[in-house]
Design an enzyme around this catalytic site. Structure first.
Site, PDB file in Angstrom:
ATOM      1  CG  ASP A 104      -2.270   0.637   0.927  1.00  0.00           C
ATOM      2  OD1 ASP A 104      -2.293   1.791   0.474  1.00  0.00           O
ATOM      3  OD2 ASP A 104      -3.305  -0.034   1.137  1.00  0.00           O
TER       4      ASP A 104
ATOM      5  CG  ASP B  99      -8.075   0.744   0.838  1.00  0.00           C
ATOM      6  OD1 ASP B  99      -7.603  -0.130   0.086  1.00  0.00           O
ATOM      7  OD2 ASP B  99      -7.725   1.950   0.768  1.00  0.00           O
ATOM      8  CB  ALA B 100      -8.206  -5.360   2.534  1.00  0.00           C
ATOM      9  CE  LYS B 101      -4.426   0.206  -1.923  1.00  0.00           C
ATOM     10  NZ  LYS B 101      -5.172   0.842  -0.820  1.00  0.00           N
ATOM     11  NE  ARG B 102      -6.574  -8.717   3.512  1.00  0.00           N
ATOM     12  CZ  ARG B 102      -6.035  -7.878   4.386  1.00  0.00           C
ATOM     13  NH1 ARG B 102      -5.027  -7.092   4.051  1.00  0.00           N
ATOM     14  NH2 ARG B 102      -6.484  -7.824   5.642  1.00  0.00           N
TER      15      ARG B 102
END
Lengths: 276, 276
Positions: A104, B99-102
Protein backbone atom coordinates in the site's frame (compact mmCIF):
# COMPACT_ATOMS: atom_id res chain seq x y z
CA UNK A 1 20.36 -11.63 14.45
CA UNK A 2 18.36 -10.55 11.42
CA UNK A 3 16.02 -12.78 9.44
CA UNK A 4 18.44 -13.62 6.64
CA UNK A 5 21.20 -14.64 9.08
CA UNK A 6 18.73 -16.63 11.17
CA UNK A 7 17.56 -18.44 8.06
CA UNK A 8 21.11 -19.20 6.88
CA UNK A 9 22.02 -20.52 10.33
CA UNK A 10 18.97 -22.75 10.29
CA UNK A 11 19.71 -24.08 6.79
CA UNK A 12 23.18 -25.02 8.01
CA UNK A 13 22.45 -26.28 11.53
CA UNK A 14 19.32 -28.31 10.77
CA UNK A 15 20.26 -29.36 7.24
CA UNK A 16 16.81 -28.52 5.86
CA UNK A 17 15.32 -26.28 3.17
CA UNK A 18 11.73 -27.13 4.13
CA UNK A 19 9.32 -24.33 5.06
CA UNK A 20 6.22 -25.54 6.89
CA UNK A 21 3.15 -23.56 5.87
CA UNK A 22 0.51 -23.07 8.54
CA UNK A 23 -2.78 -22.60 6.65
CA UNK A 24 -5.38 -23.96 9.08
CA UNK A 25 -8.65 -24.53 7.22
CA UNK A 26 -11.31 -25.02 9.89
CA UNK A 27 -13.24 -27.35 7.60
CA UNK A 28 -10.27 -29.75 7.46
CA UNK A 29 -9.17 -29.85 11.09
CA UNK A 30 -9.27 -33.15 12.99
CA UNK A 31 -12.53 -33.88 14.82
CA UNK A 32 -11.14 -33.13 18.26
CA UNK A 33 -10.84 -29.43 17.40
CA UNK A 34 -14.39 -29.21 16.13
CA UNK A 35 -16.23 -31.02 18.89
CA UNK A 36 -18.76 -29.45 21.22
CA UNK A 37 -21.57 -26.99 20.72
CA UNK A 38 -19.50 -23.97 21.57
CA UNK A 39 -16.71 -24.22 19.02
CA UNK A 40 -14.00 -21.73 19.86
CA UNK A 41 -12.56 -21.04 16.42
CA UNK A 42 -9.49 -19.22 17.73
CA UNK A 43 -8.71 -22.06 20.12
CA UNK A 44 -9.02 -24.60 17.29
CA UNK A 45 -6.77 -22.59 14.92
CA UNK A 46 -4.13 -22.15 17.61
CA UNK A 47 -4.24 -25.68 18.99
CA UNK A 48 -3.95 -27.38 15.62
CA UNK A 49 -1.12 -25.17 14.37
CA UNK A 50 0.77 -25.45 17.66
CA UNK A 51 0.64 -29.24 17.42
CA UNK A 52 1.83 -29.16 13.80
CA UNK A 53 4.63 -26.73 14.62
CA UNK A 54 5.84 -28.81 17.57
CA UNK A 55 5.74 -31.99 15.47
CA UNK A 56 7.58 -30.55 12.47
CA UNK A 57 10.01 -28.01 13.95
CA UNK A 58 13.05 -30.25 13.68
CA UNK A 59 12.53 -30.57 9.93
CA UNK A 60 11.75 -26.89 9.28
CA UNK A 61 14.00 -24.03 8.15
CA UNK A 62 11.02 -21.68 8.62
CA UNK A 63 7.35 -21.60 9.57
CA UNK A 64 4.95 -19.67 7.36
CA UNK A 65 1.53 -18.92 8.86
CA UNK A 66 -0.90 -17.64 6.21
CA UNK A 67 -2.82 -14.79 7.84
CA UNK A 68 -5.94 -15.20 5.66
CA UNK A 69 -6.84 -18.48 7.36
CA UNK A 70 -6.85 -16.68 10.70
CA UNK A 71 -8.41 -13.41 9.53
CA UNK A 72 -11.47 -15.19 8.15
CA UNK A 73 -12.60 -15.93 11.72
CA UNK A 74 -13.45 -14.02 14.86
CA UNK A 75 -10.60 -14.45 17.29
CA UNK A 76 -8.23 -15.45 14.51
CA UNK A 77 -5.74 -12.66 15.17
CA UNK A 78 -5.35 -13.57 18.83
CA UNK A 79 -4.79 -17.19 17.78
CA UNK A 80 -2.11 -16.10 15.32
CA UNK A 81 -0.40 -14.00 18.00
CA UNK A 82 -0.39 -16.93 20.39
CA UNK A 83 0.95 -19.23 17.68
CA UNK A 84 3.88 -16.98 16.75
CA UNK A 85 4.67 -16.36 20.42
CA UNK A 86 4.64 -20.11 20.98
CA UNK A 87 7.00 -20.76 18.06
CA UNK A 88 9.35 -17.98 19.20
CA UNK A 89 9.45 -19.49 22.69
CA UNK A 90 9.55 -23.20 21.86
CA UNK A 91 11.52 -23.11 18.59
CA UNK A 92 13.48 -19.85 18.67
CA UNK A 93 15.91 -21.03 16.03
CA UNK A 94 13.15 -21.35 13.38
CA UNK A 95 12.22 -18.01 11.79
CA UNK A 96 8.54 -17.12 11.23
CA UNK A 97 7.36 -15.71 7.91
CA UNK A 98 3.98 -14.00 8.03
CA UNK A 99 2.39 -14.72 4.66
CA UNK A 100 0.24 -11.63 4.12
CA UNK A 101 1.18 -10.24 0.68
CA UNK A 102 0.69 -6.67 1.85
CA UNK A 103 1.28 -3.58 -0.26
CA UNK A 104 0.00 0.00 0.00
CA UNK A 105 1.08 3.65 -0.07
CA UNK A 106 3.75 4.63 2.44
CA UNK A 107 1.62 5.87 5.33
CA UNK A 108 -0.56 2.77 5.18
CA UNK A 109 2.39 0.44 4.60
CA UNK A 110 3.81 1.79 7.86
CA UNK A 111 0.72 0.45 9.63
CA UNK A 112 1.04 -2.92 7.89
CA UNK A 113 4.71 -3.11 8.89
CA UNK A 114 3.60 -2.47 12.46
CA UNK A 115 1.04 -5.27 12.11
CA UNK A 116 3.59 -7.82 10.85
CA UNK A 117 6.70 -6.90 12.79
CA UNK A 118 5.45 -5.30 16.02
CA UNK A 119 2.06 -6.81 16.71
CA UNK A 120 2.81 -10.31 15.46
CA UNK A 121 6.57 -10.21 15.91
CA UNK A 122 7.21 -11.99 12.62
CA UNK A 123 10.79 -12.35 11.36
CA UNK A 124 9.67 -11.73 7.77
CA UNK A 125 6.58 -10.87 5.75
CA UNK A 126 5.48 -11.51 2.18
CA UNK A 127 4.78 -8.38 0.12
CA UNK A 128 3.25 -7.47 -3.24
CA UNK A 129 5.58 -5.17 -5.24
CA UNK A 130 2.98 -3.79 -7.70
CA UNK A 131 2.78 -0.36 -5.99
CA UNK A 132 6.52 0.26 -6.23
CA UNK A 133 9.48 1.25 -4.12
CA UNK A 134 7.88 3.75 -1.75
CA UNK A 135 5.24 1.16 -0.84
CA UNK A 136 8.05 -1.21 0.20
CA UNK A 137 10.16 1.30 2.11
CA UNK A 138 8.36 1.11 5.49
CA UNK A 139 9.01 -2.65 5.52
CA UNK A 140 12.58 -2.43 4.21
CA UNK A 141 13.41 0.00 7.00
CA UNK A 142 13.11 -2.84 9.49
CA UNK A 143 16.50 -4.03 8.35
CA UNK A 144 16.60 -6.98 10.76
CA UNK A 145 13.38 -8.34 9.24
CA UNK A 146 12.88 -10.05 5.92
CA UNK A 147 10.86 -8.58 3.04
CA UNK A 148 9.79 -11.37 0.69
CA UNK A 149 8.33 -9.95 -2.53
CA UNK A 150 6.09 -11.72 -5.02
CA UNK A 151 8.00 -12.25 -8.24
CA UNK A 152 6.57 -15.21 -10.18
CA UNK A 153 3.78 -16.88 -8.23
CA UNK A 154 2.75 -20.56 -8.32
CA UNK A 155 -0.80 -20.22 -9.63
CA UNK A 156 -2.05 -20.44 -13.25
CA UNK A 157 -2.94 -16.71 -13.22
CA UNK A 158 0.74 -15.88 -12.76
CA UNK A 159 0.84 -15.86 -16.57
CA UNK A 160 -1.78 -13.09 -16.86
CA UNK A 161 0.44 -10.15 -15.92
CA UNK A 162 3.72 -11.41 -14.47
CA UNK A 163 4.90 -12.80 -17.80
CA UNK A 164 3.97 -9.81 -19.95
CA UNK A 165 6.91 -8.66 -22.09
CA UNK A 166 8.58 -5.47 -20.85
CA UNK A 167 11.45 -4.08 -22.90
CA UNK A 168 12.20 -7.52 -24.25
CA UNK A 169 11.96 -9.49 -21.02
CA UNK A 170 9.03 -10.70 -18.93
CA UNK A 171 7.82 -8.49 -16.11
CA UNK A 172 8.83 -10.94 -13.36
CA UNK A 173 12.46 -10.68 -14.46
CA UNK A 174 12.33 -6.90 -14.37
CA UNK A 175 10.88 -7.11 -10.87
CA UNK A 176 13.56 -9.58 -9.76
CA UNK A 177 16.29 -7.30 -11.10
CA UNK A 178 14.80 -4.19 -9.48
CA UNK A 179 14.41 -5.77 -6.06
CA UNK A 180 17.83 -7.48 -6.13
CA UNK A 181 19.37 -4.12 -7.01
CA UNK A 182 18.01 -0.92 -5.55
CA UNK A 183 15.54 -2.39 -3.04
CA UNK A 184 18.05 -4.73 -1.41
CA UNK A 185 20.46 -2.11 -0.10
CA UNK A 186 20.23 -3.54 3.43
CA UNK A 187 20.36 -7.15 2.25
CA UNK A 188 16.98 -8.06 3.75
CA UNK A 189 15.02 -8.93 0.60
CA UNK A 190 13.88 -12.30 -0.73
CA UNK A 191 11.50 -13.35 -3.52
CA UNK A 192 8.53 -15.66 -3.98
CA UNK A 193 8.90 -17.98 -6.99
CA UNK A 194 6.41 -20.77 -7.62
CA UNK A 195 7.62 -24.37 -7.81
CA UNK A 196 5.25 -24.86 -10.72
CA UNK A 197 7.47 -22.71 -12.98
CA UNK A 198 10.95 -24.31 -12.76
CA UNK A 199 12.32 -22.66 -15.91
CA UNK A 200 11.44 -19.22 -14.60
CA UNK A 201 12.99 -20.20 -11.25
CA UNK A 202 16.33 -20.87 -12.97
CA UNK A 203 16.15 -17.47 -14.71
CA UNK A 204 15.42 -15.70 -11.44
CA UNK A 205 18.24 -17.49 -9.60
CA UNK A 206 20.63 -16.30 -12.31
CA UNK A 207 19.49 -12.70 -11.73
CA UNK A 208 19.47 -12.51 -7.93
CA UNK A 209 22.71 -14.26 -6.89
CA UNK A 210 22.33 -15.96 -3.52
CA UNK A 211 19.18 -14.11 -2.44
CA UNK A 212 16.82 -16.48 -0.56
CA UNK A 213 13.80 -17.66 -2.52
CA UNK A 214 10.51 -18.76 -0.99
CA UNK A 215 9.04 -21.54 -3.14
CA UNK A 216 5.34 -22.36 -2.79
CA UNK A 217 3.59 -24.85 -5.04
CA UNK A 218 5.15 -28.20 -4.15
CA UNK A 219 2.54 -30.81 -3.25
CA UNK A 220 -1.13 -29.89 -3.75
CA UNK A 221 -0.22 -27.47 -6.56
CA UNK A 222 1.93 -29.99 -8.41
CA UNK A 223 5.44 -28.52 -8.34
CA UNK A 224 8.32 -30.98 -8.80
CA UNK A 225 10.90 -31.07 -6.01
CA UNK A 226 13.84 -32.21 -8.11
CA UNK A 227 13.33 -29.45 -10.67
CA UNK A 228 12.97 -26.86 -7.91
CA UNK A 229 16.16 -27.84 -6.13
CA UNK A 230 18.22 -28.21 -9.31
CA UNK A 231 17.04 -24.91 -10.76
CA UNK A 232 16.80 -22.88 -7.59
CA UNK A 233 19.65 -23.81 -5.27
CA UNK A 234 22.68 -21.63 -4.72
CA UNK A 235 26.27 -22.82 -5.20
CA UNK A 236 26.40 -24.08 -1.61
CA UNK A 237 23.21 -26.10 -2.04
CA UNK A 238 20.95 -23.78 -0.05
CA UNK A 239 19.10 -20.53 -0.89
CA UNK A 240 15.61 -22.03 -0.83
CA UNK A 241 12.62 -22.15 1.51
CA UNK A 242 10.53 -24.85 -0.15
CA UNK A 243 7.06 -24.57 1.30
CA UNK A 244 4.53 -27.29 1.91
CA UNK A 245 1.26 -26.52 3.66
CA UNK A 246 -1.60 -28.88 2.85
CA UNK A 247 0.64 -31.90 2.27
CA UNK A 248 1.88 -31.65 5.85
CA UNK A 249 -1.13 -30.21 7.69
CA UNK A 250 -3.57 -32.77 6.37
CA UNK A 251 -1.26 -35.76 5.96
CA UNK A 252 -3.77 -37.60 8.16
CA UNK A 253 -7.27 -36.51 9.10
CA UNK A 254 -7.72 -38.42 12.37
CA UNK A 255 -6.00 -38.45 15.74
CA UNK A 256 -2.62 -39.23 14.22
CA UNK A 257 -2.42 -35.83 12.48
CA UNK A 258 0.70 -34.63 14.32
CA UNK A 259 2.69 -37.82 13.77
CA UNK A 260 1.59 -37.91 10.12
CA UNK A 261 2.63 -34.28 9.70
CA UNK A 262 6.05 -35.03 11.18
CA UNK A 263 6.44 -37.99 8.86
CA UNK A 264 5.40 -35.95 5.81
CA UNK A 265 7.80 -33.15 6.79
CA UNK A 266 10.67 -35.57 7.31
CA UNK A 267 10.06 -37.22 3.96
CA UNK A 268 9.86 -33.95 2.08
CA UNK A 269 13.02 -32.68 3.78
CA UNK A 270 14.79 -35.87 2.76
CA UNK A 271 13.48 -35.70 -0.81
CA UNK A 272 14.72 -32.10 -1.04
CA UNK A 273 18.13 -33.04 0.38
CA UNK A 274 18.54 -35.83 -2.15
CA UNK A 275 18.82 -33.22 -4.91
CA UNK A 276 20.95 -30.58 -3.19
CA UNK B 1 -29.11 -4.66 -4.16
CA UNK B 2 -25.50 -5.20 -5.19
CA UNK B 3 -22.62 -2.84 -4.51
CA UNK B 4 -22.59 -1.17 -7.92
CA UNK B 5 -26.35 -0.47 -7.84
CA UNK B 6 -26.13 0.77 -4.26
CA UNK B 7 -23.32 3.11 -5.26
CA UNK B 8 -25.19 4.43 -8.31
CA UNK B 9 -28.30 5.03 -6.20
CA UNK B 10 -26.22 6.93 -3.67
CA UNK B 11 -24.52 9.07 -6.33
CA UNK B 12 -27.97 10.02 -7.62
CA UNK B 13 -29.92 10.40 -4.37
CA UNK B 14 -27.29 12.25 -2.34
CA UNK B 15 -25.70 14.14 -5.22
CA UNK B 16 -22.17 13.34 -4.07
CA UNK B 17 -19.07 11.61 -5.44
CA UNK B 18 -17.16 11.91 -2.16
CA UNK B 19 -15.76 8.77 -0.51
CA UNK B 20 -14.83 9.28 3.13
CA UNK B 21 -11.70 7.31 4.03
CA UNK B 22 -11.53 6.02 7.59
CA UNK B 23 -7.79 5.67 8.37
CA UNK B 24 -7.63 6.23 12.13
CA UNK B 25 -4.02 6.91 13.13
CA UNK B 26 -3.90 6.56 16.93
CA UNK B 27 -1.15 9.16 17.12
CA UNK B 28 -3.43 11.79 15.57
CA UNK B 29 -6.71 11.18 17.42
CA UNK B 30 -8.19 13.95 19.55
CA UNK B 31 -7.09 14.00 23.21
CA UNK B 32 -10.36 12.60 24.52
CA UNK B 33 -9.69 9.24 22.91
CA UNK B 34 -6.19 8.99 24.32
CA UNK B 35 -6.83 9.99 27.94
CA UNK B 36 -6.40 7.72 30.95
CA UNK B 37 -3.78 5.21 31.93
CA UNK B 38 -5.61 2.25 30.45
CA UNK B 39 -5.99 3.31 26.84
CA UNK B 40 -8.34 0.95 25.04
CA UNK B 41 -7.04 1.15 21.51
CA UNK B 42 -10.01 -0.62 19.96
CA UNK B 43 -12.44 1.67 21.75
CA UNK B 44 -10.53 4.72 20.51
CA UNK B 45 -10.42 3.50 16.89
CA UNK B 46 -14.12 2.70 16.91
CA UNK B 47 -15.29 5.81 18.75
CA UNK B 48 -13.38 8.23 16.55
CA UNK B 49 -14.43 6.61 13.27
CA UNK B 50 -18.06 6.33 14.38
CA UNK B 51 -18.12 10.05 15.14
CA UNK B 52 -16.55 10.87 11.78
CA UNK B 53 -18.96 8.58 9.92
CA UNK B 54 -22.00 10.06 11.64
CA UNK B 55 -20.80 13.60 10.93
CA UNK B 56 -20.01 13.03 7.27
CA UNK B 57 -22.57 10.45 6.11
CA UNK B 58 -24.83 12.96 4.38
CA UNK B 59 -21.94 14.04 2.16
CA UNK B 60 -20.61 10.55 1.39
CA UNK B 61 -21.26 8.21 -1.55
CA UNK B 62 -19.17 5.56 0.28
CA UNK B 63 -17.11 4.95 3.39
CA UNK B 64 -13.71 3.36 3.01
CA UNK B 65 -12.13 2.01 6.21
CA UNK B 66 -8.44 1.13 5.69
CA UNK B 67 -7.87 -2.16 7.49
CA UNK B 68 -4.15 -1.57 8.14
CA UNK B 69 -4.93 1.16 10.68
CA UNK B 70 -7.00 -1.33 12.63
CA UNK B 71 -4.79 -4.39 12.12
CA UNK B 72 -1.77 -2.60 13.60
CA UNK B 73 -3.39 -2.78 17.05
CA UNK B 74 -4.71 -5.40 19.42
CA UNK B 75 -8.48 -5.27 19.33
CA UNK B 76 -8.44 -3.48 15.99
CA UNK B 77 -10.47 -6.11 14.17
CA UNK B 78 -13.30 -6.02 16.69
CA UNK B 79 -13.32 -2.22 16.37
CA UNK B 80 -13.53 -2.49 12.59
CA UNK B 81 -16.41 -4.98 12.86
CA UNK B 82 -18.29 -2.65 15.20
CA UNK B 83 -17.64 0.29 12.89
CA UNK B 84 -18.98 -1.42 9.77
CA UNK B 85 -21.98 -2.78 11.70
CA UNK B 86 -22.67 0.75 12.94
CA UNK B 87 -22.48 2.22 9.43
CA UNK B 88 -24.74 -0.51 8.04
CA UNK B 89 -27.30 0.19 10.78
CA UNK B 90 -27.14 3.98 10.94
CA UNK B 91 -26.38 4.78 7.29
CA UNK B 92 -27.58 1.77 5.30
CA UNK B 93 -27.70 3.72 2.07
CA UNK B 94 -23.93 4.38 2.13
CA UNK B 95 -21.85 1.40 0.89
CA UNK B 96 -18.72 0.34 2.76
CA UNK B 97 -15.50 -0.40 0.90
CA UNK B 98 -12.94 -2.39 2.88
CA UNK B 99 -9.56 -1.08 1.74
CA UNK B 100 -7.36 -4.16 2.11
CA UNK B 101 -5.59 -4.67 -1.26
CA UNK B 102 -5.72 -8.44 -0.89
CA UNK B 103 -4.47 -10.92 -3.47
CA UNK B 104 -3.37 -14.55 -3.22
CA UNK B 105 -3.82 -18.00 -4.82
CA UNK B 106 -7.39 -19.26 -5.05
CA UNK B 107 -7.64 -21.31 -1.86
CA UNK B 108 -6.21 -18.45 0.18
CA UNK B 109 -8.20 -15.80 -1.69
CA UNK B 110 -11.31 -17.72 -0.65
CA UNK B 111 -10.35 -17.07 2.98
CA UNK B 112 -9.70 -13.39 2.29
CA UNK B 113 -13.10 -13.11 0.58
CA UNK B 114 -14.63 -14.62 3.70
CA UNK B 115 -12.75 -12.03 5.79
CA UNK B 116 -14.00 -9.07 3.76
CA UNK B 117 -17.52 -10.09 2.83
CA UNK B 118 -18.62 -12.48 5.60
CA UNK B 119 -16.73 -11.47 8.71
CA UNK B 120 -16.74 -7.73 8.10
CA UNK B 121 -19.80 -7.58 5.86
CA UNK B 122 -18.23 -5.07 3.49
CA UNK B 123 -20.04 -4.12 0.28
CA UNK B 124 -16.75 -4.03 -1.64
CA UNK B 125 -13.04 -4.70 -1.17
CA UNK B 126 -9.89 -3.37 -2.82
CA UNK B 127 -7.70 -6.01 -4.50
CA UNK B 128 -4.25 -6.30 -6.04
CA UNK B 129 -4.41 -7.88 -9.52
CA UNK B 130 -0.74 -8.91 -9.82
CA UNK B 131 -1.44 -12.63 -9.26
CA UNK B 132 -3.96 -12.83 -12.09
CA UNK B 133 -7.47 -14.01 -12.80
CA UNK B 134 -7.67 -17.11 -10.62
CA UNK B 135 -6.58 -15.04 -7.61
CA UNK B 136 -9.55 -12.73 -8.24
CA UNK B 137 -12.16 -15.40 -8.87
CA UNK B 138 -13.12 -16.12 -5.23
CA UNK B 139 -13.95 -12.43 -4.81
CA UNK B 140 -15.67 -12.03 -8.18
CA UNK B 141 -17.96 -14.93 -7.31
CA UNK B 142 -19.66 -12.75 -4.72
CA UNK B 143 -21.49 -11.05 -7.55
CA UNK B 144 -23.44 -8.72 -5.25
CA UNK B 145 -20.17 -7.32 -3.86
CA UNK B 146 -17.71 -4.96 -5.49
CA UNK B 147 -14.16 -5.95 -6.48
CA UNK B 148 -12.04 -2.82 -6.80
CA UNK B 149 -8.68 -3.60 -8.40
CA UNK B 150 -5.51 -1.52 -8.26
CA UNK B 151 -4.80 -0.12 -11.70
CA UNK B 152 -2.69 3.06 -11.46
CA UNK B 153 -2.10 4.01 -7.83
CA UNK B 154 -1.61 7.50 -6.39
CA UNK B 155 1.92 7.15 -5.00
CA UNK B 156 5.24 8.05 -6.66
CA UNK B 157 6.20 4.37 -6.86
CA UNK B 158 3.25 3.78 -9.20
CA UNK B 159 5.75 4.61 -11.95
CA UNK B 160 8.11 1.75 -11.02
CA UNK B 161 6.12 -1.12 -12.51
CA UNK B 162 2.61 0.07 -13.41
CA UNK B 163 3.88 2.27 -16.25
CA UNK B 164 6.26 -0.25 -17.81
CA UNK B 165 5.63 -0.64 -21.56
CA UNK B 166 3.84 -3.86 -22.52
CA UNK B 167 3.24 -4.51 -26.22
CA UNK B 168 3.29 -0.79 -26.91
CA UNK B 169 1.13 0.37 -24.03
CA UNK B 170 1.78 0.85 -20.32
CA UNK B 171 0.97 -2.05 -17.98
CA UNK B 172 -1.83 -0.18 -16.17
CA UNK B 173 -3.74 0.13 -19.44
CA UNK B 174 -3.39 -3.57 -20.14
CA UNK B 175 -4.69 -4.27 -16.64
CA UNK B 176 -7.62 -1.90 -17.10
CA UNK B 177 -8.54 -3.57 -20.40
CA UNK B 178 -8.25 -7.08 -18.95
CA UNK B 179 -10.41 -6.33 -15.93
CA UNK B 180 -13.01 -4.36 -17.89
CA UNK B 181 -13.25 -7.29 -20.29
CA UNK B 182 -12.97 -10.83 -19.06
CA UNK B 183 -12.98 -10.21 -15.30
CA UNK B 184 -16.12 -8.06 -15.30
CA UNK B 185 -18.55 -10.68 -16.60
CA UNK B 186 -20.87 -10.08 -13.63
CA UNK B 187 -20.49 -6.30 -13.74
CA UNK B 188 -19.09 -6.07 -10.21
CA UNK B 189 -15.61 -4.69 -10.93
CA UNK B 190 -14.17 -1.23 -10.35
CA UNK B 191 -10.64 0.20 -10.49
CA UNK B 192 -8.34 2.30 -8.29
CA UNK B 193 -6.80 5.23 -10.16
CA UNK B 194 -4.78 7.87 -8.30
CA UNK B 195 -5.86 11.52 -8.45
CA UNK B 196 -2.20 12.43 -8.81
CA UNK B 197 -2.12 11.04 -12.37
CA UNK B 198 -4.97 12.86 -14.19
CA UNK B 199 -3.70 12.09 -17.70
CA UNK B 200 -3.65 8.38 -16.96
CA UNK B 201 -7.12 8.71 -15.43
CA UNK B 202 -8.48 10.03 -18.74
CA UNK B 203 -6.89 7.11 -20.60
CA UNK B 204 -8.39 4.61 -18.19
CA UNK B 205 -11.84 6.17 -18.39
CA UNK B 206 -11.67 5.83 -22.17
CA UNK B 207 -10.91 2.10 -21.80
CA UNK B 208 -13.46 1.08 -19.15
CA UNK B 209 -16.68 2.83 -20.19
CA UNK B 210 -18.82 3.71 -17.20
CA UNK B 211 -17.07 1.39 -14.71
CA UNK B 212 -16.80 3.06 -11.28
CA UNK B 213 -13.37 4.38 -10.37
CA UNK B 214 -12.08 4.82 -6.83
CA UNK B 215 -9.81 7.85 -6.73
CA UNK B 216 -7.38 8.26 -3.82
CA UNK B 217 -4.80 11.02 -3.68
CA UNK B 218 -6.84 14.21 -3.36
CA UNK B 219 -5.76 16.32 -0.40
CA UNK B 220 -2.65 15.22 1.51
CA UNK B 221 -1.21 13.56 -1.60
CA UNK B 222 -1.77 16.63 -3.81
CA UNK B 223 -4.27 15.48 -6.45
CA UNK B 224 -6.28 18.24 -8.16
CA UNK B 225 -10.06 17.92 -7.90
CA UNK B 226 -10.90 19.77 -11.11
CA UNK B 227 -8.57 17.59 -13.18
CA UNK B 228 -9.93 14.42 -11.57
CA UNK B 229 -13.56 15.27 -12.26
CA UNK B 230 -12.97 16.51 -15.79
CA UNK B 231 -10.83 13.53 -16.76
CA UNK B 232 -12.61 10.84 -14.81
CA UNK B 233 -16.35 11.49 -14.88
CA UNK B 234 -18.77 9.51 -17.00
CA UNK B 235 -21.17 11.09 -19.51
CA UNK B 236 -23.80 11.52 -16.77
CA UNK B 237 -21.34 13.30 -14.47
CA UNK B 238 -20.81 10.40 -12.08
CA UNK B 239 -18.61 7.25 -12.15
CA UNK B 240 -16.22 8.41 -9.41
CA UNK B 241 -15.60 7.73 -5.73
CA UNK B 242 -13.18 10.54 -4.89
CA UNK B 243 -11.59 9.64 -1.60
CA UNK B 244 -10.39 11.94 1.14
CA UNK B 245 -9.09 10.52 4.40
CA UNK B 246 -6.65 12.74 6.29
CA UNK B 247 -8.17 16.01 5.04
CA UNK B 248 -11.47 15.06 6.68
CA UNK B 249 -10.36 12.99 9.69
CA UNK B 250 -7.90 15.56 10.96
CA UNK B 251 -9.59 18.76 9.78
CA UNK B 252 -9.38 19.86 13.43
CA UNK B 253 -7.35 18.26 16.20
CA UNK B 254 -9.36 19.35 19.23
CA UNK B 255 -12.89 18.81 20.49
CA UNK B 256 -14.46 20.18 17.29
CA UNK B 257 -13.14 17.29 15.19
CA UNK B 258 -16.55 15.98 14.11
CA UNK B 259 -17.91 19.38 13.09
CA UNK B 260 -14.66 20.17 11.28
CA UNK B 261 -14.84 16.83 9.48
CA UNK B 262 -18.41 17.53 8.38
CA UNK B 263 -17.39 20.97 7.15
CA UNK B 264 -14.40 19.57 5.22
CA UNK B 265 -16.58 16.84 3.69
CA UNK B 266 -19.25 19.33 2.67
CA UNK B 267 -16.69 21.62 1.08
CA UNK B 268 -15.00 18.84 -0.85
CA UNK B 269 -18.34 17.51 -2.06
CA UNK B 270 -19.23 20.99 -3.25
CA UNK B 271 -15.86 21.48 -4.94
CA UNK B 272 -16.29 18.16 -6.74
CA UNK B 273 -19.83 19.06 -7.82
CA UNK B 274 -18.65 22.37 -9.24
CA UNK B 275 -16.79 20.48 -11.98
CA UNK B 276 -19.29 17.74 -12.78
Amino acid sequence: MGFIDKLRARWRDADTLLCVGLDPDLARLPERFLAGDALDEGEALFGFCRDIADATAEFACAFKPQIAYFAAHNGGEAALQRLIAHINAAHPQVPVILDAKRGDIGSTAQQYACEAFERYGADAVTLNPYMGRDSAQPFLQYNDRGCIFLCHTSNPGARDFQELPVDGEPLYRRIARTIAGDWNADGNCALVVGATYPRELAEIRAIVGDMPLLIPGVGAQGGDVEAVVRNGKTADGSGLMINSSRGILYAASGEGYAEAAAQAARELRDTINRWR
